[in-house]
Design an enzyme around this catalytic site. Structure first.
Site, mmCIF file in Angstrom:
data_model
loop_
_atom_site.group_PDB
_atom_site.id
_atom_site.type_symbol
_atom_site.label_atom_id
_atom_site.label_comp_id
_atom_site.label_asym_id
_atom_site.label_seq_id
_atom_site.Cartn_x
_atom_site.Cartn_y
_atom_site.Cartn_z
ATOM 1 N N TYR A 1 0.838 -1.196 0.000
ATOM 2 C CA TYR A 1 0.000 0.000 0.000
ATOM 3 C C TYR A 1 0.876 1.250 0.000
ATOM 4 C CZ TYR A 1 -4.719 -1.832 0.220
ATOM 5 O OH TYR A 1 -5.918 -2.409 -0.102
ATOM 6 N N LYS B 1 2.776 -14.989 -0.222
ATOM 7 C CA LYS B 1 3.038 -15.360 -1.618
ATOM 8 C C LYS B 1 4.545 -15.541 -1.797
ATOM 9 C CE LYS B 1 1.403 -16.190 -5.774
ATOM 10 N NZ LYS B 1 0.738 -17.480 -6.027
ATOM 11 N N ASP C 1 -3.422 -17.040 -3.173
ATOM 12 C CA ASP C 1 -4.373 -17.481 -4.188
ATOM 13 C C ASP C 1 -5.068 -18.778 -3.765
ATOM 14 O OD1 ASP C 1 -1.775 -18.459 -4.395
ATOM 15 O OD2 ASP C 1 -1.870 -18.780 -6.556
ATOM 16 N N ASP D 1 -6.757 -6.958 2.712
ATOM 17 C CA ASP D 1 -7.861 -6.134 2.232
ATOM 18 C C ASP D 1 -8.752 -6.936 1.282
ATOM 19 O OD1 ASP D 1 -9.425 -3.916 1.892
ATOM 20 O OD2 ASP D 1 -7.951 -2.750 0.788
ATOM 21 N N ASP E 1 -12.708 -8.658 2.120
ATOM 22 C CA ASP E 1 -13.898 -8.346 1.326
ATOM 23 C C ASP E 1 -14.567 -9.633 0.840
ATOM 24 O OD1 ASP E 1 -13.388 -5.668 1.677
ATOM 25 O OD2 ASP E 1 -13.607 -5.156 -0.445
#
Length: 358
Positions: free
Chosen positions: A135, A188, A221, A245, A249
Site C-alpha cells: 500500500y 506469496k 491465491d 484487504d 472483502d
C-alpha cells in the site's frame, strides 16, 4: 459516577452520517445497560463537510483532536468524488491509520442466523498488517511508494520489515489463542521470496511463544479458493496489507454482505472503529444503509477499551451490542442489502431494544 470516555465521532461521506448515528445510538444504550462509563462524544469533520468548512478533507484540527480522545468511530470516505485538488491525496482513512500507527486491522467474518450466507458456517478473523506492504500510502516515511519515472512506466515499492511482521504476528497469535487456537499465515513467498518469505518466516518465529496454537501457511491465491470452498476450516488468518484487504472483502461477502463486515484498526495505544464497506453515495440520505457493520465495529472498539482498562462493564457492553445485532438478524429484521425491508433507523431501533434485554 464512572469517569466519562471521550470518543471521537467522524461522520465522513455518503451514508456515513446515517451509519455513524446508528452506531452511536447502540453504543449509548449498551453502555447504559452495562453500567459502563458514560461517553462524551467529540464530533469531528472529515471529507466533503471538512472541505467546505476548512478547505481540507482531513484538517489538522481533526487529527489534533483525535490525540485527546480515548478512541473513535470513523464513517466511510468518498475521496473519488472530492474536488480535483484533493482527489489524489492520501485517502483520509489511510492518513489517520498512518498518523496514529494503527498497525493492526482486525476483520471478523461470521454467518448470522437469519442471513442467507454463501458460506453458512464461516466464523473467522483476518488480521491484516496495516502499516506497510504494497500500500503506497502507508509504506514510506514521506511521500508515496508509487511513482512514474516516465509517462509510460508506473512503479511501486512494497515494504516488509521484521518489526512490523513481529507485532502483527503477536496480535494474530493472541487472538487465535482466545478462539479455536488455529492460525493460518497467508503469503506469496513462492514468487516474492524476500518480502513474503520474511513475513512468513517471522510469523513462524513468533509461533514459538504460543505453543498452544496450531500454525499452518498458505499462498494467498490458494486461500482465496479455499475460502470459497470451505471457509469454515479457517479460524484466524494473518497476512500482508493488500492481501488482507482483498481476502476480508471476499470473506465479508461469503458471510452474507459487506454490510455486516466489521473492522477495528488499532495499535497498543489507539483504536478506530471503521466498517469495511464504502460510502455508497447512491443511497446516501435515503435511510436504506445497513448500519450493522459499524455497530459491530463499535462493539469491537468497546472490547478493545474494556481490555485496555480491565473493565468488565465495557466488555459486557460490547457483548450486548454483538448479541443484539445477531438477535435482530435472527428475527428476520434486515435492510435491503440482505433482502429485508427495514430502514437504517428501523433496524437500529430493533437493535437498541434488544441491547436492553438480559
Amino acid at each position: 459516577m464512572n469517569a466519562a470516555l471521550r470518543l471521537g465521532l467522524i461522520d465522513g461521506d455518503g451514508i456515513g452520517p446515517e451509519v455513524v448515528r446508528a452506531a452511536r445510538q447502540v453504543v449509548d444504550e449498551a453502555l447504559s445497560a452495562a453500567d459502563a462509563p458514560r461517553v462524551e462524544w467529540v464530533p469531528l469533520l472529515m471529507g466533503h463537510r471538512a472541505i467546505e468548512k476548512y478547505g481540507d478533507p482531513l484538517p489538522e484540527r481533526t487529527l489534533t483532536a483525535l490525540e485527546n480522545v480515548d478512541a473513535w468511530i470513523l464513517g466511510p470516505h468518498d475521496n473519488a468524488s472530492y474536488p480535483a485538488e484533493h482527489r489524489h491525496a492520501v485517502a483520509p482513512g489511510g492518513a489517520i491509520r498512518k498518523r496514529f500507527g494503527l498497525y493492526a486491522n482486525i476483520r471478523p467474518a461470521r454467518a448470522f442466523a437469519g442471513v442467507r450466507a454463501a458460506a453458512r458456517r464461516i466464523d473467522l478473523v483476518i488480521v491484516r498488517e496495516n502499516s506497510e506492504g504494497f500500500y503506497a500510502d502507508r509504506n514510506m516515511f514521506a511521500g508515496s511508494g508509487e511513482f512514474r519515472p516516465t509517462e509510460d512506466v508506473a512503479m511501486m515499492v512494497g515494504v516488509v520489515t521484521r518489526q512490523a511482521c513481529e507485532r502483527i504476528a503477536h496480535e494474530a497469535f493472541r487472538l487465535a489463542a482466545s478462539r479455536r487456537k488455529r492460525l493460518t499465515i497467508v503469503h506469496k513467498a513462492n514468487v516474492l521470496p524476500m518480502t513474503m518469505g520474511l513475513f512468513r518466516d517471522v510469523c513462524y518465529d513468533i509461533a514459538h511463544a504460543y505453543p498452544g496454537v496450531e500454525v499452518t501457511d498458505e499462498h494467498v491465491d490458494a486461500t482465496a479458493a479455499h475460502l470459497v470452498r470451505a471457509a469454515e476450516d479457517y479460524d484466524v488468518l494473518v497476512t500482508e496489507n493488500l492481501f488482507g484487504d482483498i481476502l476480508s472483502d471476499l470473506a465479508g461477502e461469503l458471510s452474507g454482505s459487506l454490510g455486516l463486515a466489521a473492522s477495528l484498526n488499532c495499535s497498543a495505544t489507539h483504536a478506530m472503529a471503521q466498517a469495511v464497506h464504502g460510502a455508497a453515495p447512491t443511497i446516501a440520505g435515503h435511510n436504506r444503509a445497513n448500519p450493522a457493520a459499524l455497530q459491530l465495529s463499535s462493539a469491537m472498539l468497546l472490547r478493545w477499551l474494556g481490555t485496555r482498562d480491565s473493565s468488565d462493564a465495557l466488555l459486557h457492553a460490547a457483548e450486548r451490542v454483538e448479541r443484539a445485532v445477531a438477535a435482530t438478524l435472527a428475527a428476520g429484521i434486515a435492510t435491503s442489502d440482505l433482502g429485508g425491508q427495514a430502514s437504517t433507523s428501523e433496524f437500529t431501533e430493533q437493535v437498541c431494544a434488544r441491547v436492553l434485554r438480559r
